[in-house]
Design an enzyme around this catalytic site. Structure first.
Site, PDB file in Angstrom:
ATOM      1  N   LYS A 136       0.854  -1.180   0.000  1.00  0.00           N
ATOM      2  CA  LYS A 136       0.000   0.000   0.000  1.00  0.00           C
ATOM      3  C   LYS A 136       0.897   1.239   0.000  1.00  0.00           C
ATOM      4  O   LYS A 136       1.931   1.251   0.685  1.00  0.00           O
ATOM      5  CB  LYS A 136      -0.881  -0.026   1.252  1.00  0.00           C
TER       6      LYS A 136
ATOM      7  N   SER B 240      -9.869  -0.966   7.052  1.00  0.00           N
ATOM      8  CA  SER B 240      -9.280  -0.729   5.732  1.00  0.00           C
ATOM      9  C   SER B 240      -8.551  -1.916   5.119  1.00  0.00           C
ATOM     10  O   SER B 240      -8.160  -1.861   3.958  1.00  0.00           O
ATOM     11  CB  SER B 240      -8.316   0.464   5.798  1.00  0.00           C
TER      12      SER B 240
ATOM     13  N   SER C   2      -9.727   1.553   2.990  1.00  0.00           N
ATOM     14  CA  SER C   2      -8.872   2.338   2.133  1.00  0.00           C
ATOM     15  C   SER C   2      -7.813   1.543   1.371  1.00  0.00           C
ATOM     16  O   SER C   2      -7.266   2.031   0.385  1.00  0.00           O
ATOM     17  CB  SER C   2      -8.151   3.396   2.986  1.00  0.00           C
TER      18      SER C   2
END
Lengths: 481, 528
Positions: free
Chosen positions: B121, B220, B196
């Site tokens: 990420k 997330s 997210s």
């Protein structure tokens, strides 16, 4: 109307540690700009603070020396505000649970004369907390530059109660606080390097009143004498405002030590809302009794306690002790010399007069000195035992200061031992009387001082080695005869 | 799609048999037998699991360079549609893979992840790579240092692969808040992958990475795992170092893995977990061999079902799928017990106070002074702050900074932040009380399957409610995993959340794997 000033000081002291408060990079001064930085100091995305244990140890030690209560938990808060010298735009500090509470700084006010000890007072402390220092800005015409070398240096804030009542007291407070910090190895407190910085909250009230007046915060008091001058100036300014029918506005003022004037920086309405909250990146740390005991063990005797002891135990005069205890190494040095010769007063005199004078003129520190406590003790013993005169001793001192030779060896090598051979002394006395008939006559006529010319003759004859006590004794016997 | 009518077959076919023979899973066998052509066959290299690929690398059936090339080609072929990546560095990946091959040739392979491409990420710092948080603020930022997880992945021999898209600064539940582009759900490109960590989920689901790392502040990792048919674990707070993770809400953030199987999650977790002296909130605890423990821990377990998690707002198809999972565990011999987590209803409110308060402070460093976006039109220092931040941050980030600044302001602190912290303590106590009776708690991961792009972006509150079942787990600091537990009638994945006890990830993973082994959801892949 007479006024009384009420002053509280906020003193920031940089703690002497190897590394920064929350980063692994070295703490230091005088390095090329932005070299004492790492991702943590620069607050790059993703970094985290990790507490420096040495800094906690030292702030606890500072608290113990000042008689503070040490909090059972060391907790961290974020103080949020935007300024370019603060890389995270928040400062890690301690808000509602400072590490040290209460305590006091013992101060000495100026005495009636230089030789007489002044009044001692205990100035109560509110708190001491630990935080991190910010970077340094320098402003050009079109831009400003930032050096983050100082950012993240461990910094403690020592807050006094509003218990000081004049610029002299503030001066004495800072001097005493500084000495304690240096004694404990907490900080070098070099104000030129920004290691000790002071803000003052100043208010005035009619003498006798117990109500506090409106306070003004003075910033940028960058030397101890600026602190004294700035406070003095502020007290006078406030009195002038009141006398002129005005009222004091709560504000922050900047004192300029060069011009001796101050100007308003911001008013109370513009005060920050720092939005303190507990720093979620740091865990609270428990401070238990064992930890405190470990830190207490190596703490030194406080300067004023030591001074009282020196005066009582060694029967030293105030002025000598004042010089000796100002510096922890010097006082230790003195005690070592005193132990070796058992004549503390003589040792104290040699150290505070001759040694300090020669160290200063040769720009050496005590640690550099070739003259060690054993030299002082040896010299004292030679004089006290009558082996050399004090005049010869001065010469011996100069030579051993330069070479580090032990005084006994030096005296022996150069044949400086004073003469106690009465035969020799009697011969010199006879010669002296023969050479100074007028002095003999004057003495006999009752002028006691006339003996000095004959003593001088004898000392000259002996090249200074004649024992002055014996010289006096023999001359008087012969003159009386 | 065709999946909805398969439930009865699966359920009846697997529950009994699963206890007699663990491998191969009966469901897989059944599907192969009955429906050989319906689902894409997972023989493509890019859809193999890390465990399978690790075996192929160990037996030299493939090389790490071949694997990296496969993943690079797959990414180049499909990422124009999926858009999971913010960027990737092909030559760097190949160099890492080639170093892995060299180690293996020298007999110095470092374990199951050596040579496996792991996606990251774009909030996890990798030295020399961009670190953008999918924000205009950091669009040009290249990080000079490795996050602890990146260092640990390198030490495990993994190939750090690509910078994966997210909601800006991890604030969001759909990856639509990225300042760069929206990531698509590989199962339906018109829908969001969740967020997210949407890029991390989409990349693994689409075969553009074997496993990946995300971060989970309120769901997330788990929510996008649920929406993309993956296993995704949020570890116990403190198990994985946060050093090098761009902070959103420091007391809630945790890095965790996405994988196609629970075993892959276990392997990856083993590589990244453990105390780190650079993170004061990381916990000193022994790290078990999670992968080995999967096979050792066999239950039966006591599972808690909190009634508060099955109320209004739960999509009926999701509710039904989760109910079938509960039934499965029961039939498999687990005790199912209703538990109460009475403070759940305050979770979202407490979360948005604590998370935004911390974020408002954490994001203060993005000021245009030392790095990041700096406004070109600023006239003085205040103007520089205002303009740089106004231009650099997107609307959701600004919304949260404003909210967080407000709740920390003088006079409001006690009413909001302090009270939210008290709620947080109560929520944790609810869980710990429940754990006196049960080993783990079972809930839906997300109230709905993947929603359409744009469907909730105008309604922040509706978006916030996507995380209603996951947020309390962060507030309580517990480990939580989402695993696939079925599909909706129109072919969208459904996730099952299992919430474990602090630092007992080994048990949680074993419980999750027991379900996974008896079902085949995880073997299905999107057609792209």
């Amino acid at each position: 109307m007479p006024y009384e000033a009420v002053i509280g000081l906020e003193v920031h002291v940089q703690i002497k540690t190897c590394s920064k408060m929350f980063a692994r990079v070295a703490a230091g001064y005088g390095q090329p700009e932005n070299t004492l930085t790492d991702p943590v100091v620069l607050a790059l995305p993703g970094v985290l603070p990790v507490m420096n244990k040495e800094a906690i140890d030292k702030v606890i030690q500072a608290g113990l020396m000042l008689g503070c209560t040490i909090a059972p938990v060391c907790k961290w808060d974020r103080k949020n505000y935007f300024y370019p010298d603060s890389p995270k735009n928040y400062q890690i500090s301690q808000y509602d649970q400072p590490i040290c509470l209460g305590g006091f700084v013992e101060i000495e006010l100026p005495g009636p004369s230089r030789n007489v000890m002044g009044e001692h007072k205990k100035i109560p402390l509110t708190r001491i907390h630990l935080e991190e220092d910010v970077g340094k800005l320098s402003h050009g015409v079109h831009d400003s530059l930032i050096d983050y070398n100082r950012a993240g240096t461990p910094l403690m804030e020592i807050v006094s109660e509003p218990a000081l009542h004049g610029a002299d007291e503030a001066f004495a407070y800072l001097t005493a606080l500084k000495t304690v910090m240096i004694y404990g190895g907490i900080s070098d407190c070099d104000m030129e390097k920004g290691q000790l910085r002071c803000d003052a909250n100043v208010s005035i009230r009619p003498a006798g009143s117990t109500k506090l007046g409106t306070k003004v915060e003075l910033k940028n008091l960058n030397s101890i004498s600026f602190v004294r001058d700035g406070i003095d100036h502020e007290i006078k300014r406030q009195i002038a405002v009141i006398e002129g029918g005005g009222t004091i506005v709560q504000e922050t003022r900047d004192y300029d030590g060069q011009t001796g004037a101050s100007q308003s920086l911001r008013s109370k309405e513009m005060a920050h809302d720092y939005r303190y909250f507990p720093d979620p990146d740091l865990m609270p740390v428990k401070v238990d009794e064992d930890w405190k005991a470990r830190l207490r063990a190596p703490l030194p005797e406080l300067p004023f306690d030591k001074q009282r002891r020196f005066m009582e135990k060694y029967r030293l005069p105030y002025t000598i002790t004042a010089v000796l205890v100002r510096d922890r190494e010097l006082s230790d040095y003195f005690e070592a010399a005193a132990r070796l010769c058992d004549k503390p007063q003589a040792a104290g005199n040699w150290i505070t007069n001759d040694l300090l004078r020669d160290l200063a003129s040769s720009r050496q520190s005590l640690a550099d000195s070739r003259v060690r406590p054993a030299h002082i003790a040896g010299l004292v013993k030679l004089v006290e035992g009558g082996a050399i005169s004090s005049n010869i001793a001065k010469e011996v001192f100069v030579e051993m200061f330069a070479t580090g030779e032990m005084p006994e060896a030096l005296v022996e090598r150069k044949g400086l031992k004073q003469s106690t051979d009465t035969n020799e002394l009697e011969e010199w006395a006879d010669a002296a009387m023969a050479a100074n008939p007028k002095s003999v006559a004057d003495f006999k006529a009752g002028n006691d001082k006339a003996i000095n010319a004959m003593k001088g003759f004898m000392m000259k004859q002996s090249k200074g080695k004649a024992n002055p006590r014996l010289v006096d004794e023999i001359l008087r016997r012969k003159l009386a005869g | 799609m065709l999946i909805n009518f398969q439930f009865p077959i699966l359920k009846q076919g697997t529950n009994r048999l699963a206890h007699r023979s663990r491998w191969p899973p009966c469901s897989l066998w059944l599907f192969d037998l009955l429906l050989p052509n319906i689902f894409p066959v997972s023989s493509e290299l890019y859809f193999q699991t890390a465990a399978e690929l690790g075996e192929m690398l160990a037996t030299k059936k493939i090389s790490a360079v071949e694997l990296a090339q496969t993943i690079i080609e797959r990414t180049k072929a499909i990422d124009g549609r999926v858009r999971a990546f913010n960027s990737f560095d092909e030559s760097d990946a190949l160099a890492q893979a080639s170093a892995s091959d060299a180690r293996r040739a020298a007999g110095q392979a470092r374990g199951p992840l050596d040579g496996i491409p792991v996606g990251l990420k774009d909030v996890i710092s990798v030295a020399g790579q961009p670190l953008t948080a999918s924000s205009k603020m950091l669009a040009q930022f290249v990080s000079p240092y490795d996050a602890t997880v990146a260092r640990k992945l390198r030490e495990a021999g993994a190939v750090c692969w690509g910078r994966l898209n997210l909601d800006e600064f991890a604030m969001g539940s759909s990856t639509e808040n990225s300042a760069f582009h929206v990531t698509s759900n590989p199962w339906d490109l018109a829908r969001v992958p969740g967020g997210s960590s949407g890029g991390s989920a989409a990349a693994v689901a689409a075969g553009e990475a074997v496993v990946s790392l995300g971060s989970d502040t309120g769901g997330s990792i788990r929510q996008p795992a649920a929406l993309c048919n993956l296993a995704g674990l949020k570890p116990t707070y403190g198990l994985v170092s946060r050093y090098g993770l761009i902070a959103f809400a420091s007391s809630l953030d945790q890095i965790g893995p996405f994988g196609r199987t629970v075993e892959d999650v276990a392997i990856t977790l083993g590589a990244i977990a453990g105390h780190d002296e650079r993170d004061s909130t990381s916990f000193r605890t022994g790290i078990p061999d999670y992968r080995a423990e999967l096979k050792k821990r066999r239950g039966p377990w006591k599972l808690g079902i909190p009634r508060e998690y099955f109320g209004t707002g739960l999509d009926p198809e999701v509710g039904a799928a989760v109910q079938r999972a509960i039934d499965h565990y029961q039939k498999a011999g687990c005790a199912i017990k209703e538990v109460s987590l009475p403070h759940t209803e305050y979770g979202v409110a407490a979360y948005y106070i604590i998370a935004t308060a911390e974020a408002s402070s954490n994001l203060a460093r993005y000021d245009g002074i030392r790095y990041g976006h700096r406004s070109k039109t600023a006239t003085d220092i205040l103007d520089l702050y205002f303009k740089s931040r106004a231009e650099g941050f997107g609307p959701e980030v600004k919304r949260r900074i404003i909210l967080g600044t407000y709740v920390l302001s003088s006079g409001y602190y006690d009413a909001y932040y302090l009270r939210a912290q008290k709620v947080r303590t109560l929520i944790r106590q609810d869980f710990l009380k429940a754990y006196q009776e049960v080993d783990a708690i079972l809930t839906p991961t997300s109230p709905t399957p993947a929603f359409r792009k744009g469907e909730k972006s105008a309604d922040p509150l509706a978006m916030y409610l996507s995380d209603i079942y996951t947020i309390t787990v962060n507030l309580a600091g517990l480990p939580g995993i989402s695993i696939p537990c079925g599909f909706t009638g129109n072919g969208l994945p459904i996730g099952l959340q299992l919430i474990g006890q602090p630092y007992l990830e080994a048990d949680l993973l074993a419980i999750a794997r027991a379900y996974e082994q008896a079902h085949d959801w995880h073997t299905r892949h999107p057609k792209l």
